[in-house]
Design an enzyme around this catalytic site. Structure first.
Site, PDB file in Angstrom:
ATOM      1  CG  ASN A 482      43.417  38.400  45.450  1.00 14.34           C
ATOM      2  OD1 ASN A 482      43.603  39.663  44.863  1.00 14.34           O
ATOM      3  ND2 ASN A 482      42.492  37.640  44.925  1.00 14.34           N
ATOM      4  CG  ASP A 483      48.313  43.035  47.422  1.00 13.39           C
ATOM      5  OD1 ASP A 483      48.206  42.502  48.490  1.00 13.39           O
ATOM      6  OD2 ASP A 483      49.391  43.577  47.076  1.00 13.39           O
ATOM      7  CB  CYS A 484      42.501  42.544  43.903  1.00 16.83           C
ATOM      8  SG  CYS A 484      43.696  43.529  42.850  1.00 16.83           S
TER       9      CYS A 484
END
Length: 811
Positions: A482-484
């Site tokens: 999850n790059d966020c």
């Protein structure tokens, strides 16, 4: 509400109105040259790299949407229209778009004229072919004008849309016969040009956008078309386009076909010029010779169909569910090919400018693609590994043309290295080709610093071991899958990248998701070591995997589900102790896929919590409750409105992990229920809500907290494609490539009677019939191969070129 239908016999999706809820697109090309084409003939094309070799220009997010493409204008005695409806948007008497595998057909009719457009990229050909067939269906003679139109991009798509002070002075073209050549910057550092050619003599042309369209006109009302006459303009340092003009007459019932080729050519330095500033057109003319006739077009289309016949013959399902059959046999593997080619770079949501090939993304894409063309998967694995650093980290993305890491993005995404192990394992399981482990591969694309691929996998494995936090769990770095979720970011300044701002070397924030990955993927590394006879190293790896599993039990379980992470202050993320974001989907799927919690009941509790807290009619949301305010200690995830993207949206990519996890605990009915929630063929009736194409998966669907739950975004380029194909073909239907053969391990709905799968595998064909007389969800009672019962559930590798009958009885 539907806007079309599936034509399974022809492997096409048929769109019956140009006014779809969003442009519904298709991809042209399978190797080096690629195009995107919408149901209204919008889109663009490029050679290998959507940023660095863009051939045609496209205007994203314009008003109206889908502005720019391969347009064919008709001027029928002053009545100007386009067969794809856009950009003129005149009402059509008939319209149809058929998106097929690597081709698109668009047909529009108005006032007795029918115009049919076939668009495709032939195999081993660096260009698009557009065959236009015009038929006079009226009772009288028709005299009308036809104009083609494309707009050249000045190669580097980023520079093209930003550097106007230079670009308005660089455009150069040549016109020779029916061919218009785009040679901007060819005089200097480029060795490539493009061309747009017609197989029919022209009555005029235009190459200057202002002359053709007019300074204050739009694509919907180009002044040359309205005037019914080309201007024969030559672009000099201005906006180069290509337009052919034909003055046509057709008798009643008569038809005419014109073939257009939009091509890309590279010349060796010593062969660039024919004479002073006149480009060498030898290769372009050879390409044009290939498509002078309709017979040549037909032959190329037959070859393209045969190509897809072969690719789709590797895994063929026959079941009682037509929607399932069409996804498994046609559209899901087709999307897997597209994601393999594009990664996350070029779609109607990805501009092709900001992202190249993803390290994590491409490894996951391999899972759904490797059975189609294993040799290309092998090449991709080596390309990906070459962007890895000596410490096992890697560039998060790389440009496909240069195969260099995308330095703007950098590294520090700590799940990335493990995916290389999974991608390599998938390739070896499919092919039995262990020699890939001995290939010498650079670090950081430095040919003077190489190691075997197996050593790269070792660096991947130990990148986790060498980067553990206070709880003995893996450090999350800039982000994990999850790059966020940016636990080391702390950004309060607009326009800073959440992924690259902040403390890359944060030594506190930890990821339970990566810990689950380590337990799930680590045994693949251990198995490869044992194959190489490195048993001592394998024993050490197994010990580290078991230690990680115990750390998850000790520090990664919250009583009803698995925690998501610990932040930079050592606080829990994804815990009932939190006010928001109490439960996340990712660790529930990955940890159970790894077998964590299966023995002690943690797995069932976690999956039941997913059902209770995260499930919606449109899939499983990523987290719950959503974040209501921006929290700099969590980063981008809290920047989205509740219900969208990572903030409690249905992020479809990770839904298959829960599907797979449900098969681990033996709940096949539940697994298939979840599969249907996100699979497009089951969503066709709600296309007006869903919006994106009903034949491919989308990345995100708005969650229960959103204003319009069920509305999808970002279709085509998503790991959902590969993971969902893996989930249905291997975890539910249970046909699993393994190191020693083809494992049979189905987990299906209890009410299924059975199904058959025809599977090509390592030089043989397995005709597998699965029967479920006792209506169980999981368990194999017996397997016979060619009439002889075998022990265990792994089919032997025959590699004899023959077909083998496999009977599987569940029980």
């Amino acid at each position: 509400m539907r806007f079309g239908y599936f034509d399974d016999a022809n492997r096409e999706y048929v769109i019956e109105t140009p006014k779809t809820p969003y442009p519904w697109i298709n991809y042209l090309g399978n190797e080096s040259f690629f195009g995107l084409i919408s149901n209204t003939s919008g889109g663009y094309c490029f050679y290998k790299d959507a940023r660095l070799r863009r051939v045609t220009r496209y205007r994203y997010n314009n008003t109206p949407v889908d502005n720019g493409g391969r347009y064919f204008y008709i001027n029928d005695n002053g009545d100007v229209w386009t067969p794809g409806w856009m950009p003129v948007r005149k009402d059509l008497d008939a319209y149809e778009c058929r998106h097929g595998l690597g081709y698109t057909k668009i047909r529009g009719e108005r006032n007795g004229l029918s115009v049919s457009q076939l668009s495709f990229v032939p195999l081993k050909f660096d260009g698009e072919v557009h065959q236009l067939t015009i038929k006079n269906k009226s009772n009288g003679e028709k005299h009308f004008k036809l104009f083609s139109f494309i707009e050249w991009c000045l190669w580097n798509a980023w520079d093209d849309m930003t550097n106007f002070q230079r670009n308005f002075s660089t455009g150069e073209v040549e016109v020779e016969g029916s061919a218009i050549y785009h040679k901007t910057e060819y005089r200097e550092r480029r060795n490539h040009y493009a061309f747009y050619w017609a197989n029919t003599p022209v009555d005029g042309f235009d190459t200057d956008r202002e002359a053709f369209i007019g300074l204050y006109n739009g694509f919907d009302c180009p002044q040359a078309v309205l005037a019914g006459q080309a201007t024969n303009s030559i672009a000099h340092g201005w906006q180069p386009i290509a337009s052919h003009y034909f003055d046509l007459t057709l008798k009643a019932g008569e038809e005419k076909t014109i073939i257009f080729v939009l091509g890309y050519v590279e010349n060796p330095e010593e062969e660039k010029w024919e004479s002073l500033n006149v480009i060498n057109k030898k290769r372009a003319k050879a390409m044009q010779e290939q498509f002078k006739s309709s017979e040549q077009v037909d032959k190329a289309m037959q070859e393209l169909r045969a190509y897809w016949d072969e690719l789709l013959s590797v895994y063929v399902l026959k079941s009682d569910d037509d929607k399932l059959n069409r996804m498994v046999n046609i559209w899901n593997p087709y999307q897997c090919m597209v994601t393999f080619n594009m990664s996350r770079s070029a779609s109607y949501f990805e501009s092709g400018i900001g992202r190249g090939m993803g390290f994590r993304d491409s490894n996951q894409d391999l899972l759904g693609f490797v059975h189609q063309i294993p040799e290309r998967a092998r090449e991709r694995i080596l390309d990906i590994a070459a962007t890895q650093f000596e410490d096992g980290g890697c560039y998060h993305q790389y440009q496909p043309l240069t195969k260099k890491g995308n330095h703007d993005i950098g590294g520090g995404f700590n799940d990335d290295p493990l995916w290389l192990i999974l991608g390599t394992a998938a390739y070896i399981k499919e092919t039995g080709d262990y020699s890939i482990l001995d290939e010498q591969v650079p670090f950081d694309c430095n040919p003077n610093n190489t190691a075997t691929l197996l050593e790269h996998l070792t660096r991947s494995f130990y990148h986790v071991v060498n980067n553990l936090g206070p709880h003995g769990l893996p450090l999350i770095g800039r982000a994990d899958w999850n790059d966020c979720l940016n636990l080391n970011c702390f950004s309060t300044t607009p326009d800073e990248s959440f992924q690259t701002y902040g403390d890359l070397n944060g030594r506190v924030a930890e990821s339970i998701f990566i810990a689950g990955m380590f337990v799930f993927i680590g045994p693949e590394y251990s198995a490869l070591l044992r194959y190489k006879g490195l048993n001592e190293e394998a024993d050490k790896a197994d010990k580290l995997i078991e230690e990680m599993k115990q750390k998850i039990y000790e520090h990664g379980y919250d009583g009803e589900w698995f925690l998501r992470a610990y932040d930079a202050f050592g606080r829990k993320i994804g815990s009932k102790e939190n006010e928001e974001g109490q439960i996340f989907i990712e660790p529930q799927g990955m940890c159970v896929m790894a077998g964590i919690g299966v023995e002690n009941g943690y797995a069932i509790k976690a999956l039941d919590s997913v059902k209770e807290r995260l499930e919606t009619p449109y899939g499983i949301v990523l987290n719950d409750p959503p974040y209501q305010r921006y929290d700099k200690s969590k980063g981008e995830i809290t920047s989205y409105p509740p219900g969208y993207k990572e903030n409690a949206g249905v992020f479809c990519h990770n839904n298959p992990w829960i599907i797979c996890a449900e098969t681990v605990v033996g709940r096949g009915t539940r697994a298939f229920e979840l599969y249907k929630k996100i699979t497009p063929s089951y969503l066709q009736d709600i296309s007006d809500l869903h919006k994106t194409e009903p034949y491919v998966y989308s990345q995100m669907v708005a969650g229960k907290a959103a204003a319009r739950p069920g509305e999808a975004k970002n279709s085509w380029l998503t790991g959902t494609a590969a993971w969902t194909f893996t989930a249905i073909s291997q975890w539910i239907l249970g046909i699993q490539p393994d190191y020693n053969g083809l494992k049979i391990n189905p987990c299906i709905p209890a009410d299924w009677n059975g199904y058959t799968v025809r599977r090509k595998f390592r030089g043989a064909i397995y005709n597998i019939t699965v029967s479920n007389p006792n209506h169980v969800e999981k368990g194999v009672k017996s397997i016979t191969v060619d009439g002889k019962e075998i022990s265990g559930n792994i089919l032997p590798v025959f590699n004899d070129g023959k077909e083998h009958d496999v009977q599987v009885v569940m029980g």
